[in-house]
Motif scaffolding. Sequence first.
Motif, PDB file in Angstrom:
ATOM      1  N   MET B   1       0.838  -1.193   0.000  1.00 51.38           N
ATOM      2  CA  MET B   1       0.000   0.000   0.000  1.00 51.38           C
ATOM      3  C   MET B   1       0.877   1.248   0.000  1.00 51.38           C
ATOM      4  O   MET B   1       1.952   1.249   0.583  1.00 51.38           O
ATOM      5  N   LYS B   2       0.388   2.263  -0.661  1.00 50.79           N
ATOM      6  CA  LYS B   2       1.131   3.520  -0.687  1.00 50.79           C
ATOM      7  C   LYS B   2       0.305   4.624  -0.054  1.00 50.79           C
ATOM      8  O   LYS B   2      -0.924   4.598  -0.100  1.00 50.79           O
ATOM      9  N   ALA B   3       0.986   5.579   0.523  1.00 52.03           N
ATOM     10  CA  ALA B   3       0.278   6.723   1.088  1.00 52.03           C
ATOM     11  C   ALA B   3       1.066   7.984   0.786  1.00 52.03           C
ATOM     12  O   ALA B   3       2.287   7.945   0.646  1.00 52.03           O
ATOM     13  N   LYS B  51      -6.201  -0.913   5.873  1.00 55.19           N
ATOM     14  CA  LYS B  51      -6.199   0.511   5.542  1.00 55.19           C
ATOM     15  C   LYS B  51      -6.449   1.391   6.768  1.00 55.19           C
ATOM     16  O   LYS B  51      -5.801   2.421   6.945  1.00 55.19           O
ATOM     17  N   ALA B  52      -7.377   0.957   7.623  1.00 56.64           N
ATOM     18  CA  ALA B  52      -7.716   1.757   8.807  1.00 56.64           C
ATOM     19  C   ALA B  52      -6.525   1.839   9.756  1.00 56.64           C
ATOM     20  O   ALA B  52      -6.212   2.912  10.293  1.00 56.64           O
ATOM     21  N   ALA B  53      -5.848   0.694   9.952  1.00 58.39           N
ATOM     22  CA  ALA B  53      -4.684   0.671  10.837  1.00 58.39           C
ATOM     23  C   ALA B  53      -3.580   1.552  10.270  1.00 58.39           C
ATOM     24  O   ALA B  53      -2.908   2.293  11.008  1.00 58.39           O
ATOM     25  N   ALA B  54      -3.390   1.473   8.944  1.00 57.01           N
ATOM     26  CA  ALA B  54      -2.355   2.286   8.294  1.00 57.01           C
ATOM     27  C   ALA B  54      -2.657   3.764   8.480  1.00 57.01           C
ATOM     28  O   ALA B  54      -1.772   4.548   8.828  1.00 57.01           O
ATOM     29  N   GLU B  55      -3.924   4.125   8.298  1.00 54.52           N
ATOM     30  CA  GLU B  55      -4.296   5.537   8.425  1.00 54.52           C
ATOM     31  C   GLU B  55      -4.045   6.031   9.853  1.00 54.52           C
ATOM     32  O   GLU B  55      -3.529   7.145  10.044  1.00 54.52           O
ATOM     33  N   ALA B  56      -4.358   5.179  10.828  1.00 57.03           N
ATOM     34  CA  ALA B  56      -4.125   5.562  12.224  1.00 57.03           C
ATOM     35  C   ALA B  56      -2.636   5.751  12.494  1.00 57.03           C
ATOM     36  O   ALA B  56      -2.231   6.721  13.150  1.00 57.03           O
ATOM     37  N   ALA B  57      -1.813   4.832  11.958  1.00 56.25           N
ATOM     38  CA  ALA B  57      -0.362   4.924  12.162  1.00 56.25           C
ATOM     39  C   ALA B  57       0.190   6.192  11.518  1.00 56.25           C
ATOM     40  O   ALA B  57       1.019   6.896  12.112  1.00 56.25           O
ATOM     41  N   ILE B  76      -3.746  13.269   4.524  1.00 53.32           N
ATOM     42  CA  ILE B  76      -3.298  11.897   4.253  1.00 53.32           C
ATOM     43  C   ILE B  76      -4.133  11.315   3.121  1.00 53.32           C
ATOM     44  O   ILE B  76      -5.359  11.370   3.170  1.00 53.32           O
ATOM     45  N   GLU B  77      -3.468  10.788   2.100  1.00 51.93           N
ATOM     46  CA  GLU B  77      -4.170  10.065   1.028  1.00 51.93           C
ATOM     47  C   GLU B  77      -3.599   8.659   0.967  1.00 51.93           C
ATOM     48  O   GLU B  77      -2.382   8.502   0.815  1.00 51.93           O
ATOM     49  N   ILE B  78      -4.453   7.675   1.077  1.00 52.25           N
ATOM     50  CA  ILE B  78      -3.983   6.286   0.975  1.00 52.25           C
ATOM     51  C   ILE B  78      -4.496   5.678  -0.321  1.00 52.25           C
ATOM     52  O   ILE B  78      -5.686   5.777  -0.625  1.00 52.25           O
TER      53      ILE B  78
END
Lengths: 79, 79
Positions: B1-3, B51-57, B76-78
């Motif tokens: 995944m990229k952000a 995705k949710a965990a990544a966004e939180a991190a 933030i854009e994932i």
Amino acid sequence: MKARVTVTLKTGVLDPQGKAIEGALKSLGIDGVASVRQGKVFDLELTGSDKAAAEAAIKTACEKLLANTVVENYRIEIA
Amino acid sequence: MKARVTVTLKTGVLDPQGKAIEGALKSLGIDGVASVRQGKVFDLELTGSDKAAAEAAIKTACEKLLANTVVENYRIEIA
């Protein structure tokens, strides 16, 4: 009119700043980030309403000033 | 995944770097740019697929390291 120019390092170009951020994230206990690359963003407020002319002017600005095209890519978004 | 994290100065915060770029553009004869504000962009390569965990991190990373929330906004854009 507004425009955003995003300048990022080309693939393969070393990014010590990104590496430092990667290290700092690990030190902070934030996991799940495999790599970080840092770039720049320029938000431009444009006078005039000719989109094509604005895009040409911004392209010149990128080539001459905003990006080092030897090692950087740039992307122009006009809204 | 990229952000991608985009960090920009809040409205009203002075941006001397942007002002310098404005001046340089005028010196180069590039007209039609009323104002410039510079920000930063971080491209993150993420491990894991939640995705949710990544966004939180990433939110934690922004608050603690990537942005100075006193004077900067972050987005933030994932993908």
